[in-house]
Design an enzyme around this catalytic site. Structure first.
Site, PDB file in Angstrom:
ATOM      1  CE1 TYR A   1       4.637  -0.550  -3.849  1.00 38.81           C
ATOM      2  CE2 TYR A   1       2.442  -1.482  -4.129  1.00 38.81           C
ATOM      3  CZ  TYR A   1       3.551  -1.233  -3.335  1.00 38.81           C
ATOM      4  OH  TYR A   1       3.592  -1.711  -2.043  1.00 38.81           O
TER       5      TYR A   1
ATOM      6  CB  SER B   1       2.223  -5.036  -2.680  1.00 38.23           C
ATOM      7  OG  SER B   1       0.993  -4.370  -2.821  1.00 38.23           O
TER       8      SER B   1
HETATM    9  N1  LIG Z   1       1.742   0.327   3.717  1.00 39.21           N
HETATM   10  C1  LIG Z   1       1.042  -0.423   2.865  1.00 39.21           C
HETATM   11  O1  LIG Z   1      -0.179  -0.291   2.742  1.00 39.21           O
HETATM   12  C2  LIG Z   1       1.737  -1.505   2.081  1.00 39.21           C
HETATM   13  C3  LIG Z   1       0.945  -2.399   1.341  1.00 39.21           C
HETATM   14  C4  LIG Z   1       1.569  -3.395   0.606  1.00 39.21           C
HETATM   15  C5  LIG Z   1       2.958  -3.494   0.598  1.00 39.21           C
HETATM   16  N2  LIG Z   1       3.703  -2.613   1.318  1.00 39.21           N
HETATM   17  C6  LIG Z   1       5.173  -2.744   1.255  1.00 39.21           C
HETATM   18  O2  LIG Z   1       5.679  -2.847   2.574  1.00 39.21           O
HETATM   19  C7  LIG Z   1       6.960  -2.214   2.653  1.00 39.21           C
HETATM   20  C8  LIG Z   1       6.927  -1.164   3.747  1.00 39.21           C
HETATM   21  O3  LIG Z   1       5.883  -0.261   3.465  1.00 39.21           O
HETATM   22  P1  LIG Z   1       5.621   1.022   4.382  1.00 39.21           P
HETATM   23  O4  LIG Z   1       4.266   1.512   4.039  1.00 39.21           O
HETATM   24  O5  LIG Z   1       5.977   0.754   5.784  1.00 39.21           O
HETATM   25  O6  LIG Z   1       6.701   2.029   3.707  1.00 39.21           O
HETATM   26  P2  LIG Z   1       7.273   3.439   4.163  1.00 39.21           P
HETATM   27  O7  LIG Z   1       6.528   4.011   5.309  1.00 39.21           O
HETATM   28  O8  LIG Z   1       7.407   4.253   2.922  1.00 39.21           O
HETATM   29  O9  LIG Z   1       8.738   3.045   4.665  1.00 39.21           O
HETATM   30  C9  LIG Z   1       9.656   2.533   3.762  1.00 39.21           C
HETATM   31  C10 LIG Z   1      11.036   2.806   4.302  1.00 39.21           C
HETATM   32  O10 LIG Z   1      12.005   2.357   3.348  1.00 39.21           O
HETATM   33  C11 LIG Z   1      13.108   3.255   3.370  1.00 39.21           C
HETATM   34  N3  LIG Z   1      13.734   3.172   2.046  1.00 39.21           N
HETATM   35  C12 LIG Z   1      13.191   3.538   0.855  1.00 39.21           C
HETATM   36  N4  LIG Z   1      14.073   3.326  -0.120  1.00 39.21           N
HETATM   37  C13 LIG Z   1      15.203   2.818   0.451  1.00 39.21           C
HETATM   38  C14 LIG Z   1      16.445   2.403  -0.042  1.00 39.21           C
HETATM   39  N5  LIG Z   1      16.743   2.492  -1.337  1.00 39.21           N
HETATM   40  N6  LIG Z   1      17.360   1.909   0.831  1.00 39.21           N
HETATM   41  C15 LIG Z   1      17.078   1.819   2.159  1.00 39.21           C
HETATM   42  N7  LIG Z   1      15.906   2.208   2.683  1.00 39.21           N
HETATM   43  C16 LIG Z   1      14.976   2.708   1.840  1.00 39.21           C
HETATM   44  C17 LIG Z   1      12.510   4.626   3.659  1.00 39.21           C
HETATM   45  O11 LIG Z   1      13.378   5.438   4.437  1.00 39.21           O
HETATM   46  P3  LIG Z   1      14.385   6.508   3.745  1.00 39.21           P
HETATM   47  O12 LIG Z   1      13.543   7.378   2.870  1.00 39.21           O
HETATM   48  O13 LIG Z   1      14.997   7.197   4.911  1.00 39.21           O
HETATM   49  O14 LIG Z   1      15.375   5.695   2.975  1.00 39.21           O
HETATM   50  C18 LIG Z   1      11.293   4.280   4.544  1.00 39.21           C
HETATM   51  O15 LIG Z   1      11.605   4.409   5.882  1.00 39.21           O
HETATM   52  C19 LIG Z   1       7.228  -1.634   1.266  1.00 39.21           C
HETATM   53  O16 LIG Z   1       8.014  -2.541   0.523  1.00 39.21           O
HETATM   54  C20 LIG Z   1       5.850  -1.526   0.657  1.00 39.21           C
HETATM   55  O17 LIG Z   1       5.852  -1.567  -0.746  1.00 39.21           O
HETATM   56  C21 LIG Z   1       3.127  -1.617   2.043  1.00 39.21           C
END
Ligand SMILES: NC(=O)c1ccc[n+]([C@@H]2O[C@H](COP(=O)([O-])OP(=O)(O)OC[C@H]3O[C@@H](n4cnc5c(N)ncnc54)[C@H](OP(=O)(O)O)[C@@H]3O)[C@@H](O)[C@H]2O)c1
Length: 267
Positions: A152, A139
Site C-alpha cells: 500500500y 494516502s
Molecule cells: N478510506 C481511507 O481511510 C483511505 C485513507 C487514505 C487513502 N484512501 C484512498 O482513497 C481511495 C478511496 O478509498 P475508499 O476507502 O473509498 O475505497 P473503497 O471503499 O475500497 O472503494 C474503492 C472503489 O474502487 C473500485 N475499484 C477498485 N479497483 C478498481 C479498478 N481496478 N478499476 C475500477 N475501479 C476499481 C472498487 O469497486 P469495484 O470493486 O466494484 O471495482 C471500489 O468501489 C483509495 O485510493 C484509497 O487508497 C482511503
C-alpha cells in the site's frame, strides 16, 4: 465553479469516490461513475439520476489501458469534453513482505499505480483542451513506508512521484495536477482489503484508530481542486507527518520503529 464541468471519478460506487461524485453533482457537475462491478455502477447511476444529477456510468478496470481509452471515448461521446479526472480507485492490502504472495504486489501495483497512470494518459489530451486537471488520491501511507503496509505505501508513494513529474511537464499546458493525502477515513461497510495470501476480505470497522468523517475528507478534495493546490491533507496529522519526514527523515523512521507493533497490529 463546477457547474457543467465534466468530472470522472474512478472507483466511485462507494466510499470516498462515491461521496466525491455526489458532492460535485450537487454543485452542478456532470459526473462519470466507474468501478469494475456493473451492478454497483448501475445502482449508483440510478441513485444519482433519481436525484436529478447528470451522470454516466462506465464499468471496467482502470488498470487496463484499452478500457481507459473506452472510458474516455464514452465520456466525450456523452458530454463532449473532459474537465477533471480524479484517480480514486485503489486497493488496500496488509501483511509483512515475508508473508505476502507475489501476486498481491502485482495486483496492488496494477490497480494503485497503473490504475492511476493509464486513465491519466487516456484523458490528458482532452483535459489539455479545457485546461482542467488531474487529482491523484494517495494516502498518509504514501508519505512514509509503514511496516506491514509495503504494498500500500509503495504504490501510494509511487503516484506522488508520478504527479510531481506531470505537474512540471504540464506547466505550459496550464493543466492542474494535485495529490490528496487522506488520513484514516470512515470506511464504506463494503470496503475490502487484500490478505497476504491474496484473499479479498471485508474490512472490519476501525475502532483502534481515530477516523475522519467521510465528508471532511471529501470536502478537502473538492476545495483542493477549487484552489488548484498541489498537495492537500485531510487532517493536520498528514501535514505534520509530511513536514516531519521532510525535515527529519531519520527521526521519522525512528518514531515509526518505536510504534511498529501498534501499526502492525492495526485492524
Ligand atoms: N478510506 C481511507 O481511510 C483511505 C485513507 C487514505 C487513502 N484512501 C484512498 O482513497 C481511495 C478511496 O478509498 P475508499 O476507502 O473509498 O475505497 P473503497 O471503499 O475500497 O472503494 C474503492 C472503489 O474502487 C473500485 N475499484 C477498485 N479497483 C478498481 C479498478 N481496478 N478499476 C475500477 N475501479 C476499481 C472498487 O469497486 P469495484 O470493486 O466494484 O471495482 C471500489 O468501489 C483509495 O485510493 C484509497 O487508497 C482511503
Amino acid at each position: 465553479m463546477f457547474k457543467d464541468k465534466v468530472i470522472i471519478i474512478t472507483g466511485s460506487v462507494q466510499g470516498i469516490g462515491k461521496r466525491t461524485a455526489e458532492l460535485f453533482a450537487e454543485r452542478g457537475a456532470k459526473v462519470v461513475i466507474n468501478s469494475r462491478t456493473a451492478a454497483k455502477v448501475e445502482a449508483t447511476v440510478a441513485e444519482f439520476t433519481a436525484k436529478g444529477h447528470d451522470v454516466l456510468g462506465v464499468t471496467g478496470d482502470v488498470s487496463d489501458f484499452e478500457f481507459c481509452l473506452e472510458l474516455k471515448n464514452q465520456t466525450v461521446a456523452k458530454f463532449g469534453k473532459v474537465d477533471y479526472l480524479i484517480n480514486n480507485a485503489g486497493l488496500a492490502a496488509k501483511g509483512k513482505i515475508t508473508d505476502t504472495q507475489a501476486n498481491v504486489y502485482e495486483k496492488m501495483y496494477a490497480v494503485n499505480v497503473l490504475g492511476s497512470l493509464f486513465p491519466t494518459m487516456a484523458f490528458l489530451p482532452e483535459i489539455k483542451k479545457t485546461k482542467g486537471g488531474v487529482l491523484f488520491i494517495s494516502s498518509m501511507a504514501g508519505i512514509i513506508g509503514l511496516p506491514s503496509y509495503s504494498a500500500y505505501s509503495g504504490t501510494k508513494r509511487s503516484i506522488v512521484s508520478l504527479a510531481e513529474s506531470l505537474k512540471n511537464e504540464l506547466v505550459d499546458d496550464e493543466v492542474y495536477i494535485g495529490v490528496n493525502y487522506p488520513g484514516f477515513t470512515e470506511n464504506d461497510a463494503k470496503k475490502e482489503i487484500l490478505s497476504p495470501s491474496g484473499e479479498s476480505k471485508v474490512m472490519i470497522k476501525r475502532d483502534d484508530v481515530k477516523v475522519e468523517p467521510l465528508d471532511k475528507t471529501v470536502n478537502k478534495i473538492i476545495r483542493q481542486i477549487e484552489k488548484r493546490k498541489f498537495r492537500s491533507y485531510s487532517s493536520y496529522k498528514g501535514r505534520a507527518l509530511q513536514t516531519m519526514y521532510r525535515l527529519f527523515p531519520t527521526l521519522s523512521l525512528a518514531v515509526l520503529k518505536k510504534n511498529r507493533r501498534k501499526i502492525m497490529d492495526m485492524q
